[in-house]
Each structure stands twice: as C-alpha cells, then as structure tokens.
Enzyme design. Structure first.
Site, PDB file in Angstrom:
ATOM      1  N   SER A 138      46.861  -3.474  -5.421  1.00 24.48           N
ATOM      2  CA  SER A 138      48.136  -2.781  -5.655  1.00 24.48           C
ATOM      3  C   SER A 138      49.210  -3.482  -4.834  1.00 24.48           C
ATOM      4  O   SER A 138      48.887  -4.210  -3.869  1.00 24.48           O
ATOM      5  CB  SER A 138      48.005  -1.324  -5.184  1.00 24.48           C
ATOM      6  OG  SER A 138      49.267  -0.700  -5.115  1.00 24.48           O
ATOM      7  N   TYR A 151      45.328   5.389   0.654  1.00 26.64           N
ATOM      8  CA  TYR A 151      45.492   4.439  -0.460  1.00 26.64           C
ATOM      9  C   TYR A 151      45.903   3.070   0.072  1.00 26.64           C
ATOM     10  O   TYR A 151      45.338   2.036  -0.311  1.00 26.64           O
ATOM     11  CB  TYR A 151      46.542   4.995  -1.422  1.00 26.64           C
ATOM     12  CG  TYR A 151      46.669   4.271  -2.739  1.00 26.64           C
ATOM     13  CD1 TYR A 151      45.850   4.592  -3.822  1.00 26.64           C
ATOM     14  CD2 TYR A 151      47.624   3.274  -2.921  1.00 26.64           C
ATOM     15  CE1 TYR A 151      45.983   3.943  -5.042  1.00 26.64           C
ATOM     16  CE2 TYR A 151      47.759   2.615  -4.136  1.00 26.64           C
ATOM     17  CZ  TYR A 151      46.934   2.961  -5.194  1.00 26.64           C
ATOM     18  OH  TYR A 151      47.073   2.308  -6.401  1.00 26.64           O
TER      19      TYR A 151
HETATM   20  P1  NAD Z   1      43.954   6.175 -14.111  1.00 28.23           P
HETATM   21  O1  NAD Z   1      43.926   7.483 -13.403  1.00 28.23           O
HETATM   22  O2  NAD Z   1      44.600   6.058 -15.442  1.00 28.23           O
HETATM   23  O3  NAD Z   1      42.476   5.581 -14.239  1.00 28.23           O
HETATM   24  C1  NAD Z   1      41.554   5.668 -13.199  1.00 28.23           C
HETATM   25  C2  NAD Z   1      40.183   5.406 -13.752  1.00 28.23           C
HETATM   26  O4  NAD Z   1      39.241   5.513 -12.678  1.00 28.23           O
HETATM   27  C3  NAD Z   1      39.753   6.415 -14.815  1.00 28.23           C
HETATM   28  O5  NAD Z   1      38.967   5.761 -15.789  1.00 28.23           O
HETATM   29  C4  NAD Z   1      38.882   7.386 -14.021  1.00 28.23           C
HETATM   30  O6  NAD Z   1      37.932   8.093 -14.814  1.00 28.23           O
HETATM   31  C5  NAD Z   1      38.222   6.423 -13.057  1.00 28.23           C
HETATM   32  N1  NAD Z   1      37.647   7.067 -11.888  1.00 28.23           N
HETATM   33  C6  NAD Z   1      38.252   7.862 -10.983  1.00 28.23           C
HETATM   34  N2  NAD Z   1      37.367   8.281 -10.052  1.00 28.23           N
HETATM   35  C7  NAD Z   1      36.171   7.723 -10.395  1.00 28.23           C
HETATM   36  C8  NAD Z   1      34.871   7.777  -9.844  1.00 28.23           C
HETATM   37  N3  NAD Z   1      34.594   8.501  -8.750  1.00 28.23           N
HETATM   38  N4  NAD Z   1      33.892   7.090 -10.465  1.00 28.23           N
HETATM   39  C9  NAD Z   1      34.130   6.364 -11.585  1.00 28.23           C
HETATM   40  N5  NAD Z   1      35.355   6.277 -12.148  1.00 28.23           N
HETATM   41  C10 NAD Z   1      36.357   6.957 -11.562  1.00 28.23           C
HETATM   42  O7  NAD Z   1      44.637   5.188 -13.050  1.00 28.23           O
HETATM   43  P2  NAD Z   1      45.271   3.726 -13.181  1.00 28.23           P
HETATM   44  O8  NAD Z   1      46.699   3.846 -12.818  1.00 28.23           O
HETATM   45  O9  NAD Z   1      44.889   3.057 -14.438  1.00 28.23           O
HETATM   46  O10 NAD Z   1      44.566   3.033 -11.930  1.00 28.23           O
HETATM   47  C11 NAD Z   1      43.579   2.037 -12.059  1.00 28.23           C
HETATM   48  C12 NAD Z   1      43.604   1.184 -10.802  1.00 28.23           C
HETATM   49  O11 NAD Z   1      44.872   0.544 -10.688  1.00 28.23           O
HETATM   50  C13 NAD Z   1      43.404   1.985  -9.506  1.00 28.23           C
HETATM   51  O12 NAD Z   1      42.599   1.243  -8.621  1.00 28.23           O
HETATM   52  C14 NAD Z   1      44.819   2.101  -8.964  1.00 28.23           C
HETATM   53  O13 NAD Z   1      44.842   2.258  -7.590  1.00 28.23           O
HETATM   54  C15 NAD Z   1      45.383   0.766  -9.401  1.00 28.23           C
HETATM   55  N6  NAD Z   1      46.840   0.709  -9.445  1.00 28.23           N
HETATM   56  C16 NAD Z   1      47.548   1.522 -10.261  1.00 28.23           C
HETATM   57  C17 NAD Z   1      48.930   1.425 -10.272  1.00 28.23           C
HETATM   58  C18 NAD Z   1      49.796   2.276 -11.158  1.00 28.23           C
HETATM   59  O14 NAD Z   1      51.027   2.221 -11.005  1.00 28.23           O
HETATM   60  N7  NAD Z   1      49.259   3.021 -12.088  1.00 28.23           N
HETATM   61  C19 NAD Z   1      49.587   0.506  -9.439  1.00 28.23           C
HETATM   62  C20 NAD Z   1      48.815  -0.292  -8.613  1.00 28.23           C
HETATM   63  C21 NAD Z   1      47.434  -0.198  -8.633  1.00 28.23           C
END
Ligand code: NAD
Length: 256
Positions: A138, A151
C-alpha cells in the site's frame, strides 16, 4: 503470455485480488482464488477466462490453513508459480483505543499470512527455478496516516519482507516485489467513505472527493485492472530483473 503458469491469489473474492485473479486468467494462467463472501460470483468471473479456476477457503489468519492452501494449489493446479499476497483488512482508531484483537488480526492477515504462503510456496518455485511473488502492500507501506497504526505497521512490514525474500532469491528465476496502491474504490475503502460521509454529514460523492483530495493528487481512484496489468508485467520475462521493489500506483500520494 502466462500459458502453462499457475497462480494463487489470496483475498481474491473481491476488489483488487479479484481484479488480479481475472487478469492473470485472461493472460492464460490457471488460477486458484481465496477469500470470503460471495465466492460463487467471484469464481464465475474468473472462470470466464479459466474454466477450471479453483477456490480454497483458507482463513489467512491461520498458518495451518494457509499451508494447506498452498499444498492444495500445487496438487490441484500442478504447481504454484505465481503467488499474489493480497488478502487484507483495515481498522481505524488511535493507538490508545486500538482493540488488541484488531491489531493481532491485521498483523496476521496483512503481514504474517504472506510469510506463511511464501515459506510454503518457495521450495516448489526453487525446484522449478521460476516464480513470481507479488505482495500487495500500500502507499501505507511507504508513508503513514494517523489512526492506522496496525495497517501501516503491517504494510511497512510486508515491504521489508519483500526486500528480504528478493535478496534470498536474487540469483534464481524467482522474483519478489510489492505493489503499493493509493486509494482504490473497493469495499475496504467504501467503508471509509461511508464513515467519512456520516462523520462529516456529506454525500457519498463529496466524501470520496474529500478522501482523494487529502492524499491522492491525481484526484482519481486507481482501479483493480490497472494494478492487475502491473502484476502481469511483473510476471513477464521483461521484469526478470525487477527485484525487491515497492512499486507505487498512487496518483502521486507518496511523491509529496
Ligand atoms: P476488499 O475488502 O475488497 O478485499 C479483501 C479480500 O480479502 C476479500 O476477498 C476478503 O474476503 C479477503 N479476506 C479478508 N480477510 C481474510 C481472511 N482472514 N482470510 C482470507 N481472505 C480474507 O479489499 P481490497 O481493497 O481489494 O484490498 C486488497 C488488498 O489491497 C489489501 O491487502 C489492502 O490492504 C490492499 N490495498 C487496498 C487499497 C484500497 O484503496 N482499496 C489501497 C492499498 C492497498
């Protein structure tokens, strides 16, 4: 381009992980997805490109389940060539109010899970002398924000893990890199938009505008598809000497 390769994408039933899983399948990889929620809908989307796409329901906070998932990937798909550590959760509170169980869950799911998938997948990658490990970190792996201590700690940690593993594999056909997105409008961020709209008494659109204006100079969300194309590049032969990097796709967030 990825014909003959297999990919395991954690947390891929939604958001960024689903986007990456679909795109890897589109480029020819055989894919195993993981995560909770509407598994059938996610699997159906990936199966549009990889009719045999598989699913494993490992909880990424449980090391034994993570190891079983990697073994299942190797058995069902034949190998685990591409590993995308993407599962992640968020919780927002000042340090002194941060619930201890939320801290533990974020460190387990956002950081330790990647250690567990990597230690399970690396022996097979070494045996084949080919592998791509992509850790979804991130902008918060590079800089901090208030009220996101767990985080930010986990994401800085996964950038460090990426560098260490990249050095350990530097003379092999295995590369290890991190992708550092800024704001992406997924369910994880929509929760923060909703909280902001409620706290500041503004519309959803205005809350999104304020969220972007605070951190992301482009004033645009990054999309899962854009991140997925970067993942495909990192899997390509042209990226074989990209090692241990934390590649930001953040609309200028960390350039400030
Ligand atoms: P999201 O909530 O859409 O997806 C998260 C996924 O992780 C889902 O498939 C969920 O079922 C799964 N998950 C959660 N807990 C779990 C567990 N205990 N076991 C197995 N699966 C689990 O979120 P996203 O925004 O797509 O985030 C995905 C990654 O990207 C994360 O690591 C997040 O930190 C990172 N990220 C997101 C953003 C953003 O702006 N959305 C920015 C930077 C980084």
């Amino acid at each position: 381009m990825l014909n003959g390769k297999t990919a395991l994408v954690t947390g891929s039933t939604s958001g960024i992980g689903l986007g990456i899983a679909k795109t890897l399948a589109l480029h020819g990889a055989r894919v195993m997805i993981n995560g909770f929620g509407d598994v059938e809908a996610a699997l159906a989307q990936v199966r549009e490109h990889d009719p045999e796409a598989a699913y494993h329901g490992a909880d990424m906070s449980k090391p034994a389940e993570i190891e079983a998932m990697v073994r299942a990937c190797e058995q069902q798909l034949g190998s685990c060539d591409i590993l995308v550590n993407n599962a992640g959760i968020q919780f927002v509170a000042p340090v002194e109010d941060f619930p201890v169980e939320r801290w533990d869950a974020i460190i387990a799911i956002n950081l330790s899970s990647a250690f567990h998938t990597m230690r399970a997948a690396l022996p097979g990658m070494r045996a084949r002398n080919w592998g791509r490990i992509i850790n979804v970190a991130s902008a918060h792996g590079l800089v901090a924000s208030a009220n996101k201590s767990a985080y930010v700690a986990a994401k800085h940690g996964i950038v460090g893990l990426t560098k260490a593993a990249a050095l350990e594999t530097a003379t092999t056909g295995i590369t290890v890199n991190a992708i550092c997105p800024g704001w992406v409008l997924t369910p994880l961020v929509q929760k923060q938009v909703d909280a902001r709209a409620a706290a500041e008494g503004v519309s959803n659109e205005e809350a999104k505008r304020r969220l972007l204006a605070e951190k992301q100079p482009s004033l645009q969300f990054t999309t899962p598809e854009e991140l997925a194309e970067l993942a495909v590049f990192l899997c390509s032969p042209a990226a074989q000497n990209v090692r241990g990097q934390a590649w930001a796709v953040d609309g200028g967030w960390t350039a400030q």
